[in-house]
Each structure stands twice: as structure tokens, then as C-alpha cells.
Design a protein around this motif. Structure first.
Motif, mmCIF file in Angstrom:
data_model
loop_
_atom_site.group_PDB
_atom_site.id
_atom_site.type_symbol
_atom_site.label_atom_id
_atom_site.label_comp_id
_atom_site.label_asym_id
_atom_site.label_seq_id
_atom_site.Cartn_x
_atom_site.Cartn_y
_atom_site.Cartn_z
ATOM 1 N N UNK A 103 0.820 -1.218 0.000
ATOM 2 C CA UNK A 103 0.000 0.000 0.000
ATOM 3 C C UNK A 103 0.853 1.266 0.000
ATOM 4 N N UNK A 104 1.961 1.259 0.730
ATOM 5 C CA UNK A 104 2.822 2.441 0.769
ATOM 6 C C UNK A 104 3.374 2.760 -0.614
ATOM 7 N N UNK A 105 3.773 1.732 -1.358
ATOM 8 C CA UNK A 105 4.310 1.943 -2.699
ATOM 9 C C UNK A 105 3.256 2.515 -3.637
ATOM 10 N N UNK A 106 2.009 2.038 -3.484
ATOM 11 C CA UNK A 106 0.917 2.558 -4.307
ATOM 12 C C UNK A 106 0.658 4.024 -3.978
ATOM 13 N N UNK A 107 0.661 4.368 -2.693
ATOM 14 C CA UNK A 107 0.421 5.749 -2.274
ATOM 15 C C UNK A 107 1.506 6.676 -2.802
ATOM 16 N N UNK A 108 2.769 6.264 -2.666
ATOM 17 C CA UNK A 108 3.877 7.094 -3.140
ATOM 18 C C UNK A 108 3.790 7.309 -4.647
ATOM 19 N N UNK A 109 3.482 6.242 -5.388
ATOM 20 C CA UNK A 109 3.366 6.359 -6.842
ATOM 21 C C UNK A 109 2.224 7.297 -7.222
ATOM 22 N N UNK A 110 1.115 7.210 -6.492
ATOM 23 C CA UNK A 110 -0.028 8.074 -6.785
ATOM 24 C C UNK A 110 0.300 9.530 -6.495
ATOM 25 N N UNK A 111 0.958 9.786 -5.370
ATOM 26 C CA UNK A 111 1.334 11.153 -5.032
ATOM 27 C C UNK A 111 2.275 11.744 -6.075
ATOM 28 N N UNK A 112 3.149 10.901 -6.616
ATOM 29 C CA UNK A 112 4.080 11.371 -7.648
ATOM 30 C C UNK A 112 3.348 11.791 -8.912
ATOM 31 N N UNK A 113 2.172 11.194 -9.167
ATOM 32 C CA UNK A 113 1.393 11.521 -10.357
ATOM 33 C C UNK A 113 0.497 12.740 -10.158
ATOM 34 N N UNK A 114 0.316 13.168 -8.906
ATOM 35 C CA UNK A 114 -0.553 14.305 -8.645
ATOM 36 C C UNK A 114 0.097 15.612 -9.072
ATOM 37 N N UNK A 115 -0.743 16.602 -9.357
ATOM 38 C CA UNK A 115 -0.199 17.936 -9.547
ATOM 39 C C UNK A 115 -0.050 18.587 -8.172
ATOM 40 N N UNK A 116 0.653 19.715 -8.066
ATOM 41 C CA UNK A 116 0.905 20.331 -6.755
ATOM 42 C C UNK A 116 -0.358 20.612 -5.940
ATOM 43 N N UNK A 117 -1.420 21.054 -6.600
ATOM 44 C CA UNK A 117 -2.654 21.375 -5.877
ATOM 45 C C UNK A 117 -3.285 20.133 -5.277
ATOM 46 N N UNK A 118 -3.253 19.024 -6.024
ATOM 47 C CA UNK A 118 -3.825 17.782 -5.516
ATOM 48 C C UNK A 118 -3.014 17.243 -4.344
ATOM 49 N N UNK A 119 -1.711 17.324 -4.429
ATOM 50 C CA UNK A 119 -0.872 16.887 -3.306
ATOM 51 C C UNK A 119 -1.113 17.757 -2.091
ATOM 52 N N UNK A 120 -1.286 19.045 -2.313
ATOM 53 C CA UNK A 120 -1.525 19.963 -1.199
ATOM 54 C C UNK A 120 -2.803 19.599 -0.471
ATOM 55 N N UNK A 121 -3.856 19.235 -1.223
ATOM 56 C CA UNK A 121 -5.110 18.830 -0.579
ATOM 57 C C UNK A 121 -4.904 17.572 0.258
ATOM 58 N N UNK A 122 -4.094 16.635 -0.240
ATOM 59 C CA UNK A 122 -3.823 15.396 0.495
ATOM 60 C C UNK A 122 -3.191 15.711 1.852
ATOM 61 N N UNK A 123 -2.273 16.687 1.872
ATOM 62 C CA UNK A 123 -1.544 16.992 3.097
ATOM 63 C C UNK A 123 -2.222 18.009 3.997
ATOM 64 N N UNK A 160 -0.832 1.278 15.877
ATOM 65 C CA UNK A 160 -0.781 -0.132 15.514
ATOM 66 C C UNK A 160 -1.762 -0.550 14.433
ATOM 67 N N UNK A 161 -2.337 0.418 13.716
ATOM 68 C CA UNK A 161 -3.314 0.110 12.667
ATOM 69 C C UNK A 161 -2.827 0.582 11.298
ATOM 70 N N UNK A 162 -1.512 0.557 11.097
ATOM 71 C CA UNK A 162 -0.923 1.108 9.877
ATOM 72 C C UNK A 162 -1.367 0.364 8.624
ATOM 73 N N UNK A 163 -1.449 -0.957 8.693
ATOM 74 C CA UNK A 163 -1.791 -1.728 7.498
ATOM 75 C C UNK A 163 -3.222 -1.434 7.066
ATOM 76 N N UNK A 164 -4.126 -1.403 8.026
ATOM 77 C CA UNK A 164 -5.530 -1.125 7.726
ATOM 78 C C UNK A 164 -5.685 0.248 7.078
ATOM 79 N N UNK A 165 -5.090 1.274 7.668
ATOM 80 C CA UNK A 165 -5.209 2.631 7.136
ATOM 81 C C UNK A 165 -4.483 2.774 5.808
ATOM 82 N N UNK A 166 -3.300 2.174 5.716
ATOM 83 C CA UNK A 166 -2.538 2.272 4.473
ATOM 84 C C UNK A 166 -3.242 1.619 3.301
ATOM 85 N N UNK A 167 -3.821 0.448 3.537
ATOM 86 C CA UNK A 167 -4.498 -0.271 2.456
ATOM 87 C C UNK A 167 -5.762 0.455 2.006
ATOM 88 N N UNK A 168 -6.510 1.042 2.935
ATOM 89 C CA UNK A 168 -7.717 1.771 2.534
ATOM 90 C C UNK A 168 -7.359 3.036 1.764
#
Length: 250
Positions: A103-123, A160-168
Motif C-alpha cells: 500500500x505504501x508503494x501505491x500511495x507514493x506512486x499516486x502522489x508522484x502523479x498528482x499535480x501540486x494542488x492535488x498533493x496539497x489537498x492530500x496533506x 498499531x493500525x498502519x496496514x488497515x489505514x494504508x491499504x484503505x
């Protein structure tokens, strides 16, 4: 990973809602929620390379094609295949590492594809994180309430719920990357929020979203399926631990 767990064993304890979500992601009718039907569809997607090879030698290939040529993958085989597709297989040795790192790899790849405004909303954009925790029966003032997606992931790791949150979270990205639209109720908490944050399905441009390209196994469809299995598996484990604790607490 020497252990091999059949998918039917994992899905057996799921409720109808969870199996309906998986059926939708597997391109099955919402009423087709039997564990055997879902496992068979995953087998079909996982063996797409073998399926095309068989087609070249015969006029047609049917769903009854030899299970020897196209076996149903175990849960561990799906994890290993996804890790290889994402280029992180050298760092994954245990099931836990696969479930955390994919899940972490998917999230990082998705963030890399976002434009600056979309990444800003995520954070920076806050949302009500309570539904995500409520779905897993987690009641905590420390991790509930209004949060940003990034802060929810950090709090989940600390609790202790990193996998659950990361996968969702990754599921929200994965479904939108390939243009899959699920009913709002099909998402679990954070996934619904991610869907709202990143915009309409398909904007991540599948043609350039490298690890979803179909080469061999149909990861275009299997990645969201696997992320759903990881997230639901851990949500069920959290709920099971809570029931056990409640039973032994005076």
C-alpha cells in the motif's frame, strides 16, 4: 513466505457487504458473492499470461481451462506478485512486510502523479476520519475526529493500525487510477475521502501509471482487489481482537 493461504479461507468469514465490494472489483454481478465465484475470477485475472498463451494454441479458452495450467493464486502468491510489479520484492520477506509496503508503494506512486494542488489537498485538507475507525470498531479520541489524510496515516502507524489505514488509502488511489467507480458505501472511511480529494476516476492517466499496465498478470484489476483483501483482512482481525478482549474482560 512458505505459508500458502487459499483465498477462499480468507473470504469465508467476510460478510456479504465485503464480498459484494470484492465482486464488483472482480467484474462480477453484485449478486455473485460466493467465495468460489470470486476466487475463480481472481484465478482468471491472475493467469492472464497463461490464458493468452493457451489461446494461441487453441481456437478458444474457457473458464474450465486446466487448473494445472492456470492455478488459483494463494494470498501469498498475490502479495509476492504485487511486490514484484511494484519493484519492492527485495525488501519484502514476511507477510507483514508485504502488507505494509505494497500500500505504501501505491500511495507514493499516486502522489508522484498528482499535480501540486492535488498533493496539497492530500496533506492539508481536513475531513472526518471517524467513519474509518468506526468501521473497524476502533474508539479513540486520539485518532478520531478531523484529520488530514497524511496525519491519519501517521496516527494509524502510532496506534498499531498502519496496514488497515494504508491499504484503505491506497485503495482510494488504485480505483481512481484505473477509472473504477464504486458506490460511496463500498469505501471504508479513508478510501471515500481519498476519492473526494483526488478528483474524478481515471485522472491518474492509466497509460503512464506504470505498475498498473497489463503485462502478464492483470494488475490493472488485481491491485484494487488485493488492496481490498489486505484492508478487509486487517479490519476483521481488529474486530476479532476486540471481541476476544471483550469476552475476557469482567
Amino acid at each position: 513466505m512458505t505459508k500458502q493461504t487459499e483465498l477462499t479461507a480468507i473470504l469465508a468469514s467476510w460478510d456479504e457487504r465485503d464480498k459484494t465490494i470484492l465482486a464488483i472489483l472482480c467484474d462480477l454481478d453484485e449478486s455473485t458473492t460466493s467465495t468460489d465465484a470470486i476466487s475463480e475470477q481472481i484465478r482468471w485475472m491472475y493467469n492472464s499470461r497463461a490464458r493468452h498463451r493457451i489461446k494461441r494454441g487453441f481456437k478458444r479458452v474457457t473458464r474450465q481451462s486446466s487448473s494445472k495450467d492456470m492455478p488459483c493464486p494463494s494470498y501469498e502468491a498475490l502479495l509476492a506478485g504485487a511486490a514484484k510489479k511494484l519493484g519492492i520484492q527485495k525488501h519484502c520477506t514476511t507477510i507483514n512486510e508485504h502488507e505494509r509496503y505494497i500500500p505504501q508503494a501505491v500511495i507514493v506512486a499516486a502522489l508522484a502523479k498528482m499535480n501540486p494542488a492535488q498533493r496539497d489537498r492530500f496533506f492539508t485538507q481536513e475531513f472526518n476520519a471517524s467513519p474509518m475507525w468506526e468501521a473497524a470498531g476502533i474508539k479513540s479520541r486520539e485518532i478520531g475526529g478531523l484529520r488530514t489524510a497524511a496525519s491519519v496515516l501517521a496516527l494509524a502507524n502510532a496506534s498499531g493500525h498502519a496496514i488497515y489505514a494504508g491499504a484503505t488509502t491506497a485503495l482510494g488511489f488504485a480505483t481512481h487510477a484505473v477509472g473504477i467507480t464504486l458506490p460511496y458505501a463500498a469505501y471504508t472511511g479513508l478510501s471515500a475521502t481519498i476519492a473526494q480529494l483526488i478528483g474524478p476516476p481515471g485522472w491518474l492517466a492509466l497509460a503512464t501509471y506504470g505498475f498498473f499496465k497489463v503485462t502478464g498478470t492483470d494488475w490493472n484489476k488485481l491491485m484494487p482487489v488485493l488492496l481490498t483483501i489486505i484492508a478487509t483482512k486487517h479490519r476483521c482481525e481488529i474486530l476479532s481482537r476486540q471481541r476476544t478482549q471483550a469476552a475476557i474482560t469482567p
